[in-house]
Write a protein that holds these residues in place. Structure first.
Motif, mmCIF file in Angstrom:
data_model
loop_
_atom_site.group_PDB
_atom_site.id
_atom_site.type_symbol
_atom_site.label_atom_id
_atom_site.label_comp_id
_atom_site.label_asym_id
_atom_site.label_seq_id
_atom_site.Cartn_x
_atom_site.Cartn_y
_atom_site.Cartn_z
ATOM 1 N N LEU A 34 66.015 -14.913 4.435
ATOM 2 C CA LEU A 34 64.985 -14.285 5.262
ATOM 3 C C LEU A 34 64.911 -12.777 5.009
ATOM 4 O O LEU A 34 63.830 -12.187 5.084
ATOM 5 C CB LEU A 34 65.266 -14.576 6.734
ATOM 6 C CG LEU A 34 65.074 -16.051 7.124
ATOM 7 C CD1 LEU A 34 65.716 -16.344 8.468
ATOM 8 C CD2 LEU A 34 63.595 -16.425 7.147
ATOM 9 N N PHE A 35 66.042 -12.159 4.704
ATOM 10 C CA PHE A 35 66.043 -10.749 4.334
ATOM 11 C C PHE A 35 65.234 -10.541 3.058
ATOM 12 O O PHE A 35 64.428 -9.605 2.947
ATOM 13 C CB PHE A 35 67.490 -10.284 4.154
ATOM 14 C CG PHE A 35 67.642 -8.812 3.856
ATOM 15 C CD1 PHE A 35 66.748 -7.871 4.352
ATOM 16 C CD2 PHE A 35 68.705 -8.370 3.075
ATOM 17 C CE1 PHE A 35 66.914 -6.515 4.078
ATOM 18 C CE2 PHE A 35 68.880 -7.022 2.802
ATOM 19 C CZ PHE A 35 67.975 -6.092 3.299
ATOM 20 N N HIS A 36 65.413 -11.445 2.091
ATOM 21 C CA HIS A 36 64.630 -11.346 0.850
ATOM 22 C C HIS A 36 63.150 -11.613 1.120
ATOM 23 O O HIS A 36 62.280 -11.019 0.481
ATOM 24 C CB HIS A 36 65.165 -12.328 -0.190
ATOM 25 C CG HIS A 36 64.655 -12.063 -1.569
ATOM 26 N ND1 HIS A 36 64.720 -10.834 -2.187
ATOM 27 C CD2 HIS A 36 64.034 -12.880 -2.467
ATOM 28 C CE1 HIS A 36 64.189 -10.897 -3.391
ATOM 29 N NE2 HIS A 36 63.759 -12.128 -3.587
ATOM 30 N N LEU A 37 62.874 -12.492 2.071
ATOM 31 C CA LEU A 37 61.476 -12.719 2.470
ATOM 32 C C LEU A 37 60.839 -11.414 2.953
ATOM 33 O O LEU A 37 59.696 -11.105 2.620
ATOM 34 C CB LEU A 37 61.435 -13.792 3.559
ATOM 35 C CG LEU A 37 60.075 -14.261 4.086
ATOM 36 C CD1 LEU A 37 60.165 -15.701 4.592
ATOM 37 C CD2 LEU A 37 59.547 -13.384 5.219
ATOM 38 N N MET A 38 61.591 -10.637 3.726
ATOM 39 C CA MET A 38 61.056 -9.380 4.260
ATOM 40 C C MET A 38 60.852 -8.348 3.157
ATOM 41 O O MET A 38 59.783 -7.746 3.056
ATOM 42 C CB MET A 38 62.008 -8.825 5.317
ATOM 43 C CG MET A 38 61.556 -7.505 5.926
ATOM 44 S SD MET A 38 62.707 -6.849 7.164
ATOM 45 C CE MET A 38 64.047 -6.312 6.105
ATOM 46 N N THR A 39 61.867 -8.137 2.325
ATOM 47 C CA THR A 39 61.719 -7.132 1.267
ATOM 48 C C THR A 39 60.641 -7.546 0.272
ATOM 49 O O THR A 39 59.857 -6.714 -0.188
ATOM 50 C CB THR A 39 63.055 -6.921 0.534
ATOM 51 O OG1 THR A 39 63.486 -8.147 -0.064
ATOM 52 C CG2 THR A 39 64.125 -6.418 1.479
ATOM 53 N N HIS A 40 60.584 -8.837 -0.038
ATOM 54 C CA HIS A 40 59.579 -9.352 -0.967
ATOM 55 C C HIS A 40 58.176 -9.114 -0.437
ATOM 56 O O HIS A 40 57.247 -8.813 -1.206
ATOM 57 C CB HIS A 40 59.809 -10.846 -1.199
ATOM 58 C CG HIS A 40 58.774 -11.508 -2.047
ATOM 59 N ND1 HIS A 40 57.687 -12.164 -1.522
ATOM 60 C CD2 HIS A 40 58.649 -11.596 -3.392
ATOM 61 C CE1 HIS A 40 56.946 -12.647 -2.494
ATOM 62 N NE2 HIS A 40 57.501 -12.319 -3.643
ATOM 63 N N ALA A 41 57.988 -9.226 0.864
ATOM 64 C CA ALA A 41 56.661 -9.010 1.442
ATOM 65 C C ALA A 41 56.151 -7.612 1.114
ATOM 66 O O ALA A 41 54.966 -7.421 0.801
ATOM 67 C CB ALA A 41 56.697 -9.228 2.949
ATOM 68 N N PHE A 42 57.023 -6.631 1.147
ATOM 69 C CA PHE A 42 56.611 -5.254 0.872
ATOM 70 C C PHE A 42 56.281 -5.044 -0.603
ATOM 71 O O PHE A 42 55.195 -4.563 -0.946
ATOM 72 C CB PHE A 42 57.705 -4.275 1.321
ATOM 73 C CG PHE A 42 57.695 -4.018 2.798
ATOM 74 C CD1 PHE A 42 56.998 -2.948 3.316
ATOM 75 C CD2 PHE A 42 58.367 -4.857 3.672
ATOM 76 C CE1 PHE A 42 56.971 -2.707 4.687
ATOM 77 C CE2 PHE A 42 58.350 -4.632 5.040
ATOM 78 C CZ PHE A 42 57.647 -3.557 5.546
#
Length: 675
Positions: free
Chosen positions: A343-351
């Motif tokens: 989920l952390f990668h989901l957040m950074t990937h979104a940016f």
């Protein structure tokens, strides 16, 4: 204001924005052209503020009381089914709505300039608000039925946006393809829900999880119905998140406007599968066979998508295959129990993925709508801001420190390696994918911005933005007009459009620095925040070997830098090297450039047999039995009866009198016989 009230407001604002733009279309005609865009952007920004309110309010509850359910009314109550119009506000759903509303606000802001001259401007923002509302409904749903509704709404909204330029044949075909494949996923989600409901007797998410933990599927693991239900849930996740073999719709979805690509890839649709697996972790942890399926498919997808991206020449498709690959990391992560890392990668990937798509849109605008890397080059001086955003997004995507992707991606691989056994193969595949990511990302950047400037770049250096006299479809070369149903006549670039530049600047800051929110195994901000949602998980507690952590971070950095160095050598320092490698490795190149022949395989195994069966049914059963027997026979009987009645209705009174006498005589004769 209660925490759940904030949750309802998160849903209400984008829905209200959709209705205002869609139903107030005629009133908006009298207002300035961009009004619809500002209304839509404001609606999502208000939803973001409500999400921040939910975050702050949720922190006021003790960790063991951070799963809050609110119901408005009974959504469905029949035949043993009791599904309420309810939302679940907990750390996981709050995390998701913050990412969705935050990044979506910036995409809406960017779109105001990008779609400025498009004849479907108001319709576009109505669809965009509806898309965000659908995703928010999906992640806030408190029961399976509402989850399915949100899941279906997301698919419908994606169809509307992918085929937004509906007079462009490639766009309508892409929209239909996305819709059909996502319906396959919808069926999987519904059937998976059936298996779960069959044993738990409830559609409420928390109720179902408690029932499973209490032994609804027995007290062992890998119960047949549970594994079947979880695998069917994975079908829904794979279709929505574009994992093999249900991924072929995603590259074609690039036919939609670039902001749509950014929204689908960064904040909404393709992240839904990651959320679904994380949300259903109490089920998956009791069905490790299904977990293994998710991990293997995620690893295979990240590797296959990376090999395809290295050979693609359409700018947006390269980034699309990058999304497939990065979602593969997330699917693998949440499937092996690395929930916080995924989920952390989901957040950074979104940016950084939203940033890359926006930068690509700016570059495509400078090219007058052209998307092929073969026709680009030398834009570094003409578009310094766009180039800088590409570099920041590319470094974050490649996992180069201190950019955000470095902190999130390697934590997934760390936890995967710690699982041991055959998971080491997934660990190795993840690092091969990391090398390919850096290679294709900087191949794209070097080809577009380095080398000799193309005519469009020189034109922009001279102060004039290129607009083609005859707009064409970049996929087919067909000449198009600029009326409704086609792209507008004017193209925008970030260097000249303030809303685009503001949105991209904020995303660039996030792509550069948001990874510092949690440094792997040094601090645990994301882990601790999400912990109440995974309180019952046996896999959530970190068991980290520091040596493996440092080894992975160093290895990921070295592979990323190696990929960038090779890309520079092949496409900048020694032009022509790529052609020589391509000729030497022709079979591999053909495999990759033809996308591993997935489209052809699906056409051969599914599409053509289904079409043949449909034609056969139409020519035989439909025509002979339905048309000629059922329909034709019934209509023939009606025609024969009506003909007999018409013959009796001659209009001669003496015939009617004779018929009356015969009838009365017959009736009298009948009664005489009965007596």
């Amino acid at each position: 204001m209660s925490t759940t009230t904030y949750g309802w407001l998160v849903l209400a604002f984008p829905l209200l924005g959709t209705l205002l733009i869609a139903l107030g279309y005629r009133r908006l005609q009298a207002l300035p052209a961009r009004t619809a865009g500002w209304i839509a952007t404001g609606a999502i920004f208000l939803a973001f503020l409500a999400a921040v309110g939910a975050l702050i309010s949720l922190q006021g509850h003790s960790p063991e009381h951070r799963q809050l359910v609110s119901s408005l009314w009974n959504y469905a109550y029949t035949a043993g089914i009791n599904a309420q119009m309810s939302i679940l506000v907990d750390p996981l759903s709050v995390f998701m709505i913050l990412v969705v509303t935050g990044v979506s606000t910036l995409i809406h802001l960017y779109s105001i300039s990008y779609m400025d001259e498009d004849a479907g401007f108001k319709r576009f923002f109505a669809y965009l608000n509806f898309f965000v509302f659908s995703m928010l409904l999906l992640v806030l749903a408190g029961n399976f039925l509402l989850l399915i509704v949100g899941w279906a709404f997301v698919g419908a909204a994606s169809y509307l946006l992918i085929s937004f330029w509906y007079r462009r044949s490639t766009a309508t075909r892409a929209g239909i393809k996305a819709f059909v494949i996502n319906v396959v996923g919808d069926v999987g989600l519904v059937l998976g829900t059936y298996f779960i409901f069959k044993h738990t007797h409830t559609l409420d998410l928390l109720g179902a999880f408690h029932a499973v933990e209490a032994g609804a599927f027995g007290h062992g693991t890998n119960n047949g119905d549970l594994v079947a239900g979880c695998v069917l849930l994975l079908v829904g996740a794979f279709a929505k998140s574009a994992q093999i073999p249900l991924h072929t719709w995603l590259p074609d979805a690039m036919e939609g406007p670039t902001p749509v690509s950014a929204l689908i890839h960064a904040a909404t649709m393709v992240t839904a599968g990651v959320y679904l697996i994380a949300r259903m972790h109490p089920l998956f942890e009791l069905a490790p066979a299904a977990q293994d399926v998710g991990a293997v498919i995620g690893a295979a997808t990240l590797l296959i998508a990376g090999t395809i991206a290295v050979t693609q020449t359409d700018l947006k498709r390269v980034i699309a295959y990058s999304t497939m690959s990065q979602i593969g990391y997330m699917i693998m992560g949440v499937s092996v129990g690395a929930y916080a890392a995924g989920l952390f990668h989901l957040m950074t990937h979104a940016f950084f993925k939203a940033l890359l798509f926006m930068a690509a849109g700016s570059l495509i605008g400078a090219m007058g709508g052209e998307q092929s890397l073969e026709k680009m080059g030398g834009f570094r001086k003409a578009m310094p801001f766009t180039y800088g955003c590409f570099i920041i997004g590319g470094l974050a995507l490649s996992g180069i420190p201190p950019f955000s992707g470095f902190f999130s991606k390697d934590e997934i691989l760390l936890v995967t390696g710690e699982r041991g056994g055959w998971h080491w193969a997934l660990y190795a595949i993840g690092y091969i994918g990391a090398f390919l990511t850096a290679l294709y990302t900087f191949r794209m950047i070097f080809r577009a911005f380095h080398g000799e400037p193309v005519a469009e770049a020189r034109e922009l250096e001279g102060g004039h933005l290129h607009h083609p006299q005859l707009p064409t479809n970049p996929a087919t070369g067909e000449v198009e007009d600029t009326d409704v149903g086609f792209p507008g006549p004017v193209h925008a670039i970030a260097e000249r459009a303030t809303p685009m530049r503001v949105a991209m600047s904020i995303l660039a800051l996030g792509a550069a620095g948001i990874g510092l929110v949690q440094i792997p195994k040094v601090d645990f901000v994301i882990d601790d925040f999400l912990r109440p949602s995974f309180a019952t998980s046996k896999l959530y507690e970190p068991h980290t070997k520091d040596g493996l952590l440092w080894f992975g971070l160093v290895l990921g950095t070295v592979l990323g830098l190696a990929g960038i160095a090779i890309a520079y050598r092949v496409w900048v320092a020694r032009p022509g090297t790529a052609a020589r490698v391509q000729a030497r490795l022709r079979p591999l190149y053909e495999l990759f450039v033809n996308k591993w022949y997935f489209d052809e395989a699906i056409a051969l195994l599914i599409v053509r047999p289904a079409s043949a069966a449909g034609r056969f049914a139409n020519d035989t059963f439909e025509r002979l039995f339905v048309d000629e027997t059922l329909v034709g026979g019934t209509s023939g009987l009606v025609r024969a009866g009506s003909a007999a009645v018409r013959a009796a209705q001659s209009g001669f009174v003496r015939y009617y009198a004779a018929l009356l006498v015969l009838g009365v005589t017959g009736v009298g004769f009948y009664f005489l016989l009965q007596s």
